[in-house]
Design an enzyme around this catalytic site. Structure first.
Site, PDB file in Angstrom:
ATOM      1  N   VAL A   1       0.829  -1.208   0.000  1.00  0.00           N
ATOM      2  CA  VAL A   1       0.000   0.000   0.000  1.00  0.00           C
ATOM      3  C   VAL A   1       0.864   1.259   0.000  1.00  0.00           C
ATOM      4  CG1 VAL A   1      -1.716   1.307   1.321  1.00  0.00           C
ATOM      5  CG2 VAL A   1      -1.959  -1.170   1.058  1.00  0.00           C
ATOM      6  N   GLY A   2       1.989   1.211   0.676  1.00  0.00           N
ATOM      7  CA  GLY A   2       2.888   2.359   0.661  1.00  0.00           C
ATOM      8  C   GLY A   2       2.578   3.404   1.705  1.00  0.00           C
ATOM      9  N   LEU A   3       1.945   2.972   2.821  1.00  0.00           N
ATOM     10  CA  LEU A   3       1.719   3.860   3.965  1.00  0.00           C
ATOM     11  C   LEU A   3       0.891   5.093   3.620  1.00  0.00           C
ATOM     12  CD1 LEU A   3       5.271   3.679   5.592  1.00  0.00           C
ATOM     13  CD2 LEU A   3       3.196   2.602   6.441  1.00  0.00           C
TER      14      LEU A   3
ATOM     15  N   ASN B   1       7.396   1.171  13.753  1.00  0.00           N
ATOM     16  CA  ASN B   1       7.654   0.240  12.658  1.00  0.00           C
ATOM     17  C   ASN B   1       9.044   0.538  12.096  1.00  0.00           C
ATOM     18  OD1 ASN B   1       7.693  -1.319  10.368  1.00  0.00           O
ATOM     19  ND2 ASN B   1       5.908  -0.373   9.414  1.00  0.00           N
TER      20      ASN B   1
ATOM     21  N   CYS C   1      11.440   0.002   7.528  1.00  0.00           N
ATOM     22  CA  CYS C   1      11.349   1.087   6.544  1.00  0.00           C
ATOM     23  C   CYS C   1      12.742   1.460   6.042  1.00  0.00           C
ATOM     24  CB  CYS C   1      10.713   2.323   7.173  1.00  0.00           C
ATOM     25  SG  CYS C   1       9.041   2.058   7.748  1.00  0.00           S
TER      26      CYS C   1
ATOM     27  N   LYS D   1       8.292  -2.702  16.635  1.00  0.00           N
ATOM     28  CA  LYS D   1       7.726  -3.768  15.799  1.00  0.00           C
ATOM     29  C   LYS D   1       8.836  -4.397  14.967  1.00  0.00           C
ATOM     30  CE  LYS D   1       3.680  -4.750  12.962  1.00  0.00           C
ATOM     31  NZ  LYS D   1       2.434  -4.166  12.390  1.00  0.00           N
TER      32      LYS D   1
ATOM     33  N   THR E   1       5.171  -8.210   8.351  1.00  0.00           N
ATOM     34  CA  THR E   1       4.971  -9.078   7.190  1.00  0.00           C
ATOM     35  C   THR E   1       6.279  -9.646   6.642  1.00  0.00           C
ATOM     36  OG1 THR E   1       5.020  -7.134   5.755  1.00  0.00           O
ATOM     37  CG2 THR E   1       2.861  -7.919   6.467  1.00  0.00           C
TER      38      THR E   1
ATOM     39  N   GLY F   1      -1.205 -14.099  11.220  1.00  0.00           N
ATOM     40  CA  GLY F   1      -2.092 -15.190  10.820  1.00  0.00           C
ATOM     41  C   GLY F   1      -3.116 -15.618  11.849  1.00  0.00           C
TER      42      GLY F   1
END
Length: 304
Positions: free
Chosen positions: A71-73, A126, A129, A164, A192, A243
């Site tokens: 999605v690209g944030l 996060n 990146c 994360k 992911t 999951g």
């Protein structure tokens, strides 16, 4: 009645079920289906310092037992979120966890400064990146870089800081220890896995960005293994994800070592997944005569 209350980093959760960043928006859409205040918390849509439009389509593709996303944030930017969106979603009686991504250490520090002055309960950093000042490497794949960025951001953060972790590393415990050494208050994992799909007719990648993040039931065994490894490597609270689709999955993650679990891709399949897991955990604790659900955390018995 059995007790589902859980506390990490001084923050009390009415139950150990939250939703994963990027799969739940800012909670408003799902609140049309059920009262999201039933949840222990929500990790909100990933924020960047400035607004981003995200990647061009196609940016989501289905795979067997999962999805790929790039999605690209796409997001309104941290200041717009604090000014225009947070006051509205703060009415939900649940913990709000801001998720942040940046290209430089300075960006992360500026974002936590802004969020520390808001009513957000916790901040999830996060680190999967690109670090544009370091030749495009991911912050989260270099142990030294993980410790450095965590330590620097922690200086500016007045809310509990969750780091994360990316699973796209050789040794997840090395990265976890680095985040702990840098001063992280908690860890969330896994982010992911990197994946790809190719259209055999055009011979082109299905996603515009060629590769994307793989999530869904297909990654669960990897996530459970990493949660177990990290639980045995650090003393920090763990938010487990990857999951989780039902209460049995949630119990498995908690036995592996997760204090709290997070529901992601399953929200797209069934918007009621998270509250159904809360109810499932309640019945499980009652059936097993547990005083508190936290009694099962980290109780896996390894085979010799």
């Amino acid at each position: 009645m059995s007790n589902l209350k859980t506390s990490i980093c001084g923050v009390e959760f009415k139950n150990p079920v939250i939703t994963s960043s990027g799969t739940f928006g800012f909670g408003t859409e799902y609140n049309k289906y059920y009262d999201v205040s039933k949840l222990g918390g929500m990790a909100l849509k990933g924020l960047t310092l400035k607004a981003r439009q995200g990647n061009p389509p196609k940016r989501i593709a289905e795979t067997p037992m999962g999805i790929l996303n790039s999605v690209g944030l796409q997001n309104p930017g941290v200041q717009t979120f604090v000014n225009d969106m947070l006051p509205y979603i703060r009415r939900f009686d649940t913990n709000l966890i801001a998720n942040i991504s940046g290209n430089t250490v300075e960006e992360y520090c500026e974002m936590v400064e802004i969020l520390s002055d808001s009513s957000i309960d916790m901040i999830e950093m996060n680190i999967s990146c690109p670090n544009v000042k370091k030749g495009g490497l991911n912050f989260g794949t270099d142990p030294k870089m993980v410790e450095e960025i965590t330590g620097e951001v922690k200086k500016h953060c007045r809310k509990p800081l969750i780091v994360k972790l990316t699973p796209n590393v050789t040794d997840i415990t090395e990265i976890a220890r680095s985040a702990e050494a840098g001063g992280a208050d908690a860890l969330s994992l896994i982010n992911t896995l990197l994946g790809m799909r190719i259209d055999i007719n055009t011979r082109r990648p299905v996603l515009f960005n060629n590769m994307g993040g793989l999530s869904g039931p297909c990654v669960k065994p990897v996530a459970v293994r990493m949660v177990w490894q990290v639980r045995n490597a650090v003393k920090l609270p763990i938010i487990g994800m990857g999951g989780i689709s039902n209460w049995e999955d949630a119990v498995e993650f908690m036995i592996a070592g997760a204090d709290i679990i997070s529901v992601g891709t399953a929200n797209f399949i069934d918007p009621f997944t998270a509250p159904n897991i809360v109810e499932g955990l309640r019945k499980y604790t009652e059936a097993n005569k547990l005083e508190n659900i936290s009694e099962i955390v980290g109780t896996v018995i390894p085979n010799k």
